[in-house]
Design an enzyme around this catalytic site. Structure first.
Site, short mmCIF file in Angstrom:
data_model
loop_
_atom_site.label_atom_id
_atom_site.label_comp_id
_atom_site.label_asym_id
_atom_site.label_seq_id
_atom_site.Cartn_x
_atom_site.Cartn_y
_atom_site.Cartn_z
N GLU A 1 -26.06 -6.31 45.87
CA GLU A 1 -25.60 -7.56 46.74
C GLU A 1 -24.81 -7.54 47.92
O GLU A 1 -24.77 -8.24 48.79
CB GLU A 1 -25.04 -8.98 45.56
CG GLU A 1 -25.70 -8.85 44.67
CD GLU A 1 -24.99 -9.74 43.58
OE1 GLU A 1 -25.31 -11.02 43.42
OE2 GLU A 1 -24.25 -9.43 42.80
N GLY B 1 -35.55 -12.04 41.41
CA GLY B 1 -34.78 -13.05 41.06
C GLY B 1 -33.59 -13.62 41.86
O GLY B 1 -33.56 -14.64 42.05
N ARG C 1 -19.94 6.34 43.70
CA ARG C 1 -21.06 7.34 43.66
C ARG C 1 -22.50 6.65 43.76
O ARG C 1 -22.64 5.68 43.08
CB ARG C 1 -20.94 8.06 42.33
CG ARG C 1 -22.20 8.90 41.81
CD ARG C 1 -21.76 9.68 40.69
NE ARG C 1 -21.01 10.87 40.89
CZ ARG C 1 -20.14 11.16 40.01
NH1 ARG C 1 -19.64 10.18 38.97
NH2 ARG C 1 -19.29 11.95 40.29
#
Length: 731
Positions: free
Chosen positions: A698, A230, A622
């Site tokens: 991202e 997407g 983490r």
């Protein structure tokens, strides 16, 4: 409770995907299913004066033809709080962009529907379209995101700065272009609606459909267990989704509506272009004194999208006492923009990190050293310590792995025969994002867990890392945990976007797992046969399908034993997570940080650019699964190469038609464009959520374009401020 670890495992959904058994929305079929095809406007502005649908209706198999102005009424979608959905389709005859949906054909087969859609004739009354950001007719929207900030006095500080660098930078429209085509399959059962949709936010689709048709949200079920990518395009509820449900209601049959590739360019958003002006002031020894960063980007004339700021990174990325960042939009006759991977930050970092590179050369200071001297040890705006930050380590380790200190810093000084060699770098400070989320966890008599939430997995690895997290929390093997996602009948979840899903869903699963363990302990609280009698979740550890005393693992019992003894088939607990507020923790929430180092090779005669190496060092908090996290950084980096060198959605300045709306014309990186990519993770668990994660979906894209642009300058001595960097700009 168990201690969470970083573990490499293969994707748990891999076998289903590679064997073709993963149910994507476009693959869904129903008995008697019909097909819909769209009719699109061939002008960019004006109105439709009439339709001739006779030839379309005469095509065998056609069930319905619907046009703008005669379609059933659809209500506007409710505000999500993050942004508003695009206006409902076919509700008026006004045309606001080329390719706007003006009609719909439903037929027995997709071939019949497509043929008939091409036979619908529309008459138009066109007007001159507003297509450019420099068009004086474009209406300006000031501070559309509520993100404009001023601290100190940037203008005054720039006037007295020893050195000022910067200029005008531009980024083009880019289109998300997931490989899989977006599709919606809708089926009504009386007043109940089931929809299979390519979406990154099933709950939002449910609410939009319920609002559009005036039915309770409980009567709408949206399914998206698998989504073929997407990159932000699936975050909003696009007009074709509503049209699929409208068509299914009209013909009283299930209907599939699948977009074509050209329709993907106009129907599901795109990254909007930006024109940015940035000026950075500094002392002679490289201390920033002022940043002034302005941006303007297009928005559709009828869209009230609450999108993302481009310039915010300048107010939080570095320690600087005087900063002004401003964003504006201009209303144009263009398709509705939306988020694209690394929204806002991808464009903003290009201007900021290139301007810092210019400043470094002006000062005769190494670009890495300039960034280290202006490292923001605390959040510059909130004046709070970061919840975690390892950016200094990113710079140090990245420079060493890359061999940065061995370069000759003079532009156009490094060659290999006729090839110019350039080194460039960029720092990355990505935004923090987390939303409320719910989850539910069950353990049955076989000692198996079923953990579920309405969240989607768009290929980021959510199924895998959430399965791992659940197994670790409950003390089970990965193969003993089943994860349910992508169904609005499951507990509510936010969008899969903003790199926030791992923190949002992970925190909810952490809550559900803790409560489920407590539920088992409550079950045996008065059980004289249980070695766990009277304990709380803080007193036990979960391992190997059992709970045991934290200080004596031999004293415990299995989930199966507890359920068997109390004659219960299973035990379930719900969990929820709401993001903490900075003032509550006394911390500034930190998104991921990174440093990017790029080597480029430029043909001295032809100007052809090749990326030879890219090193990415990322502080992602983490890392639950280094294998899937590395995959995310690699995928994002490939997108960054496309942003730097290839991608540009070209709109005809006279007609408003997108001129390259196919994979044959819209350039994206292929294997030959991508070198070996070195990815390293550093840092500690973040303190702003109980799982310690940040999300890395991202950050892999952000910073790649400026690192490549800065390397191109080092190779050639030419500063390219307009993306993409193409041969004509270097010759």
């Amino acid at each position: 409770m168990t201690t969470l670890e970083r573990t490499d495992i293969d994707r748990v959904d891999g076998p289903r995907k590679t064997s073709g058994r993963a149910p994507y929305p476009i693959d869904v079929t129903y008995p008697g299913m019909a097909h819909a095809a769209l009719v699109r406007s061939t002008i960019a502005a004006g109105r439709v004066t009439g339709f001739d649908t006779a030839r379309a209706r005469a095509v065998p198999g056609v069930l319905a033809v619907v046009t703008a102005g005669d379609a059933p009424h659809l209500n506007p979608a409710p505000d999500t709080g993050l942004w508003r959905q695009p206006p409902p389709p076919l509700q008026h005859t006004k045309i606001v962009h080329h390719g706007q949906y003006i009609g719909l054909v439903v037929a027995d087969t997709i071939e019949q529907a497509t043929e008939a859609s091409r036979l619908v004739e529309a008459g138009y009354e066109p007007v001159d379209a507003v297509l450019g950001l420099d068009d004086p007719r474009a209406v300006t929207v000031d501070d559309p995101f509520g993100s404009d900030r001023t601290r100190g006095a940037a203008a005054a500080a720039l006037a007295t700065a020893d050195v000022v660098a910067g200029g005008r930078y531009t980024t083009p429209d880019e289109t998300n272009n997931p490989m899989g085509l977006f599709a919606t399959v809708a089926a009504w059962d009386g007043d109940r609606l089931t929809v299979h949709d390519t979406t990154q936010w099933p709950d939002s689709v449910r609410d939009a459909l319920a609002g559009a048709f005036g039915i309770p949200a409980a009567d709408v079920r949206v399914l998206a267990p698998y989504v073929g990518g997407g990159f932000g395009a699936g975050l909003r509820v696009w007009p074709h989704v509503l049209l699929a449900a409208m068509a299914a209601r009209l013909v009283e049959r299930p209907v599939r509506l699948a977009l074509t590739r050209p329709q993907m360019f106009t129907g599901i958003g795109h990254r909007p272009a930006t024109v940015q002006h940035i000026r950075i002031g500094a002392t002679r020894d490289g201390v920033l004194t002022a940043i002034e960063h302005d941006s303007v980007q297009p928005v559709a004339v009828d869209d009230d999208n609450i999108a993302e700021s481009v310039t915010t990174v300048s107010s939080v990325g570095y320690a600087c006492p005087n900063v002004t960042n401003r964003d504006r939009q201009k209303r144009l006759n263009v398709p509705v923009p939306t988020s694209m991977r690394g929204p806002g930050d991808a464009q903003g970092h290009f201007a900021l990190e290139c301007a810092l590179d210019e400043l470094a050369y002006e000062l005769g200071l190494d670009p890495v050293e300039l960034r280290l001297r202006n490292h923001a040890d605390e959040h510059p705006q909130l004046r709070l310590p970061w919840s975690s930050k390892a950016l200094r380590e990113c710079y140090a380790l990245g420079a060493t792995r890359f061999g940065w200190w061995d370069r000759n810093p003079e532009p156009r000084s490094m060659r290999r025969g006729d090839t110019l060699v350039g080194y460039g770098m960029a720092g990355v400070s990505f935004f923090w994002f987390q939303q409320p989320c719910d989850a539910r966890a069950t353990i049955d008599r076989e000692g198996r867990a079923y953990v579920r939430s309405a969240a989607t997995d768009i290929g980021t690895g959510t199924y895998t890392v959430m399965t791992q997290l659940s197994a670790e929390l409950l003390g089970l093997r990965v193969d003993q945990v089943r994860m349910g996602l992508g169904d609005t009948d499951l507990p509510a979840a936010p969008m899969q976007g903003g790199s926030g899903m791992t923190a949002s869903l992970g925190s909810a699963i952490h809550s559900a797992g803790h409560r489920l363990i407590q539920a088992f302990l409550d079950l045996v609280a008065d059980d004289v046969a249980s070695p766990l009698r009277g304990l709380t979740a803080a007193d036990v550890v979960a391992a190997e399908g059992r709970l045991a005393h934290a200080d004596d693992p031999s004293r415990g019992e299995s989930y199966r034993e507890m359920l068997d003894r109390h004659d219960l088939p299973e035990l379930t607990a719900d969990g929820s997570a709401v993001p903490s507020k900075p003032e509550e923790l006394g911390l500034a929430p930190a998104g991921p940080f990174a440093a990017r180092f790029a080597e480029v090779h430029v043909d001295a005669d032809l100007g052809r650019v090749r990326v030879a190496r890219l090193v990415s060092v990322v502080d992602g908090g983490r890392i639950l699964n280094p294998k899937t996290a590395r995959s995310q950084i690699i995928g994002g980096t490939v997108g960054g190469i496309g942003m730097a060198l290839l991608e540009e959605t070209v709109t005809d300045p006279h007609t408003g038609r997108i001129a390259n709306a196919t994979f044959g014309d819209y350039l994206i990186p292929v294997n030959a464009d991508v070198p070996d990519l070195d990815v390293v993770f550093v840092g500690e668990p973040d303190r702003f959520n109980p799982v310690g994660v940040k999300g890395v979906g991202e950050v892999g894209l952000v910073g790649v374009a400026p690192a490549i642009a800065n390397a191109v300058f080092h190779a050639t001595g030419k500063r390219i401020r307009d993306l993409p960097i193409t041969i004509d700009k270097l010759l």
